[in-house]
Design an enzyme around this catalytic site. Structure first.
Site, PDB file in Angstrom:
ATOM      1  N   SER A  19      74.272  52.377  54.696  1.00 22.44           N
ATOM      2  CA  SER A  19      73.818  53.459  54.489  1.00 22.44           C
ATOM      3  C   SER A  19      72.151  53.655  54.482  1.00 22.44           C
ATOM      4  CB  SER A  19      74.115  53.931  52.833  1.00 22.44           C
ATOM      5  OG  SER A  19      73.639  55.213  52.735  1.00 22.44           O
TER       6      SER A  19
ATOM      7  N   LEU B 190      66.049  55.235  49.102  1.00 20.93           N
ATOM      8  CA  LEU B 190      66.119  55.312  50.582  1.00 20.93           C
ATOM      9  C   LEU B 190      67.266  54.892  51.259  1.00 20.93           C
ATOM     10  CD1 LEU B 190      62.333  54.242  51.061  1.00 20.93           C
ATOM     11  CD2 LEU B 190      63.152  56.700  50.751  1.00 20.93           C
ATOM     12  N   CYS B 191      68.406  55.320  50.804  1.00 19.91           N
ATOM     13  CA  CYS B 191      69.733  54.737  51.261  1.00 19.91           C
ATOM     14  C   CYS B 191      70.635  55.772  51.492  1.00 19.91           C
ATOM     15  CB  CYS B 191      70.125  53.656  50.493  1.00 19.91           C
ATOM     16  SG  CYS B 191      70.289  54.072  48.784  1.00 19.91           S
ATOM     17  N   GLY B 192      70.266  57.102  51.594  1.00 24.42           N
ATOM     18  CA  GLY B 192      71.117  58.196  51.829  1.00 24.42           C
ATOM     19  C   GLY B 192      72.167  58.378  50.336  1.00 24.42           C
TER      20      GLY B 192
END
Length: 292
Positions: A247, A90-92
């Site tokens: 990110s 979930l951090c791009g």
């Protein structure tokens, strides 16, 4: 065509997801401030360490007593890629960008006939690399339970690398991490650790100033080089932490905005469907009344 109940449930579900992404964005923003401060504070020390190492190495010369960590093994047949990624998603594109850079380097080395081995720090990097290079992963470290990255974690990783180097497991070690530049920009970076790369500018400056070292340069290098590896790994871990939260903050902000757009579209669709059903019922009532 979905019923009104289905549309209401869908809208409620998206709203619940939007609350989660908004909360995650706020948490990432709070953690980013601390992580960014730690990463920026570690940069001057790591840069100064490299400068001191360059000056001592320039004074030591290229004699036979130069430590292998600086001179190398004389071969570049086996490469160890130290890939540092995050423990969570979930951090791009944060994890994917680092792994992509490491994979490109590995494929280029394999095309040259070199042997490639991986040392994975972080679960996400290992999960992606094992799909193609599972047999090449010789070591992995997970920091999922670690709340705050400390120098002791970098020392533990550095000691494992030094043990592998002493055992002849590789000739060249390259560190892969993401350098934090801003909330929107994180730069995947490759840095060679073994043999140590001496900056040319620092080495060339030796003619302007002359230093006498006590004890001699070789003894200093034997202590400084292993510590430099731990320092560079520690810097990479701190840069990764700041990059991860930056990110994640950006990714959760985009997710929150997308959820808002989905809610708007679904609400409009719900109102149109409800209006059509009401109009249909009125037409049926009026038609029935006229028939009577």
């Amino acid at each position: 065509m979905p019923s009104l109940k289905d549309l209401r449930n869908r809208i409620a579900s998206v709203k619940a997801t939007q609350k989660i992404t908004k909360a995650m964005q706020m948490v990432a923003a709070a953690k980013l401030r601390r992580a960014q401060s730690a990463a920026e504070a570690a940069r001057p020390y790591a840069e100064r360490m490299e400068a001191v190492l360059a000056n001592v190495a320039a004074s030591a010369g290229a004699g036979s007593s130069v430590p292998p960590l600086l001179a190398g093994t004389g071969s570049e047949a086996t490469h160890l890629l130290l890939v540092c990624t995050g423990e969570r998603g979930l951090c791009g594109p944060f994890n994917t960008a680092i792994v992509r850079l490491a994979r490109e380097r590995a494929n280029a080395l394999l095309a040259e006939g070199k042997t490639v081995k991986f040392f994975c720090v972080g679960r996400k990097g290992y999960d992606q690399l094992r799909r193609q290079f599972e047999r090449s992963v010789i070591e992995r470290v997970e920091l999922r339970a670690v709340r705050t990255i400390g120098f002791e974690h970098a020392e533990s990783i550095a000691s494992k690398i030094l043990e592998l180097f002493a055992a002849g497991a590789f000739d060249v070690c390259t560190l892969f991490f993401s350098r934090f530049k801003s909330v929107l920009v994180q730069v995947p970076t490759a840095q060679q650790l073994i043999p140590a790369v001496v900056p040319e500018a620092a080495g060339a400056a030796g003619g302007e100033s002359f230093y006498e070292y006590e004890p001699d340069e070789d003894e200093i290098l034997s202590t400084l080089l292993p510590r430099n590896i731990a320092v560079q790994v520690f810097k990479a871990l701190l840069e990764n932490t700041a990059s991860f939260f930056g990110s994640q903050m950006s990714a959760m902000d985009n997710a929150t905005r997308n959820a808002g757009e989905m809610i708007r579209v679904q609400t409009l669709r719900y109102n149109r469907t409800r209006q059509a059903m009401i109009t249909k019922e009125l037409i049926e009532i009026i038609s029935g009344a006229e028939a009577l």
